[in-house]
Design an enzyme around this catalytic site. Sequence first.
Site, PDB file in Angstrom:
ATOM      1  N   GLN A  95      97.898  -6.394  68.817  1.00 39.87           N
ATOM      2  CA  GLN A  95      97.974  -7.627  68.041  1.00 39.87           C
ATOM      3  C   GLN A  95      96.637  -8.336  67.980  1.00 39.87           C
ATOM      4  OE1 GLN A  95      99.708 -10.814  71.096  1.00 39.87           O
ATOM      5  NE2 GLN A  95     101.018  -9.019  70.981  1.00 39.87           N
ATOM      6  N   HIS A  97      95.080 -12.564  67.007  1.00 38.74           N
ATOM      7  CA  HIS A  97      95.411 -13.943  66.662  1.00 38.74           C
ATOM      8  C   HIS A  97      94.317 -14.514  65.761  1.00 38.74           C
ATOM      9  CE1 HIS A  97      98.323 -13.543  69.828  1.00 38.74           C
ATOM     10  NE2 HIS A  97      97.371 -13.332  70.714  1.00 38.74           N
ATOM     11  N   GLU A 114      92.622 -16.894  73.767  1.00 33.11           N
ATOM     12  CA  GLU A 114      93.362 -16.848  75.023  1.00 33.11           C
ATOM     13  C   GLU A 114      92.511 -16.186  76.094  1.00 33.11           C
ATOM     14  OE1 GLU A 114      96.626 -14.640  73.323  1.00 33.11           O
ATOM     15  OE2 GLU A 114      96.047 -12.821  74.375  1.00 33.11           O
ATOM     16  N   HIS A 171      94.035  -6.760  70.642  1.00 32.81           N
ATOM     17  CA  HIS A 171      94.336  -6.604  72.064  1.00 32.81           C
ATOM     18  C   HIS A 171      95.792  -6.231  72.316  1.00 32.81           C
ATOM     19  CE1 HIS A 171      95.346 -10.822  71.172  1.00 32.81           C
ATOM     20  NE2 HIS A 171      96.285 -10.691  72.083  1.00 32.81           N
ATOM     21  N   ARG A 191     100.926  -8.753  64.429  1.00 35.75           N
ATOM     22  CA  ARG A 191     101.191  -7.473  65.069  1.00 35.75           C
ATOM     23  C   ARG A 191     100.713  -6.373  64.133  1.00 35.75           C
ATOM     24  NH1 ARG A 191     106.959  -8.445  65.756  1.00 35.75           N
ATOM     25  NH2 ARG A 191     106.669  -9.811  67.531  1.00 35.75           N
TER      26      ARG A 191
HETATM   27 ZN    ZN Z   1      97.643 -12.287  72.500  1.00 34.41          ZN
END
Ligand code: ZN
Length: 311
Positions: A95, A97, A114, A171, A191
């Site tokens: 996935q 972001h 993140e 990642h 995804r």
């Molecule tokens: Zn993630």
Amino acid sequence: MGHILWVEPIFHEKIWGGKRLKDVYGYDIPSDQTGECWAPSAHPSGDNTIIEGEFKGQTLSKVFNEHRELFGNIKDKEFPLLIKIIDACDDLSVQVHPGDEYAHIHENSLGKTECWFVLQADEGTKMVMGHHAKTKEEFVKAIENDDYDNLLNSFKIKAGDFFYIPSGTLHAICSGSLIYEAQQSSDITYRVYDYHRKDADGNERQLHVQQSIDVTNVPADIDQNKEFPQTMLENGTKTRYVDSEFFKVDRYQLNGKNVIKNDEPFMMVSIIEGTGIFEGNEVKKGDHFVICSDQKEVTFDGDMEVMISTL
Ligand code: ZN
């Protein structure tokens, strides 16, 4: 005396989840496929309830909206950070972001950068971070050909590793990982590949291939810092893993009494190991709370490992 907001975690079941959140932290999880513990969190998909004190029964988002003075009067529209503990019993999808700009335009949301601190990893556990495509054309071709073995950059991890995952970084957390995650408070995940897994009804989960192609950094930029500065405390050490425009993340390894100063808008605290006393309250691993800006210092006493994330 200032405010400390003790929060009740919220759990999310996932097809890749397990039962380590119960086995390791003693949480009352909804099933043996529980993937995520959200705490502290004020995100609408997992808004924590405050369990003690003046704001007992209220959600963290409500207190944030109505008492901004407790959060250093920051101007953010929504509470900016979210902490999760992730139990991956199976591989998570590959996935990516979006960053703030793309997420704002297309999702009316914050973007998501993140970072992960590895709490536990089974022998041989891997993770995926980045890819080997040099150009967008190569990247798209690999996706069209389902050639993920050659596309993805994967490597082994171990407990104590730390990874910073800027938005736009492809990642995947893989099976065997127990991860502490600090992130922007966003739930936008694109995804790109889910291993052709099917749910009980024979359906694959939705993919977001075009969005993934739009937002993935090509070539990948995964220059990882491996030198983390340590500070000696009265009775312990503090390791600073990241100090970015989005958040700071520190790990405190405490052996005895330590007074910790707070000059942040708020501190998001998760006890990840041990037991002790915090400001007169017994605490143990699995406890989470927010130290507000009016609480200028706090005392931890005990043998504990504590993760603290701040802006
Ligand atoms: Zn993630």
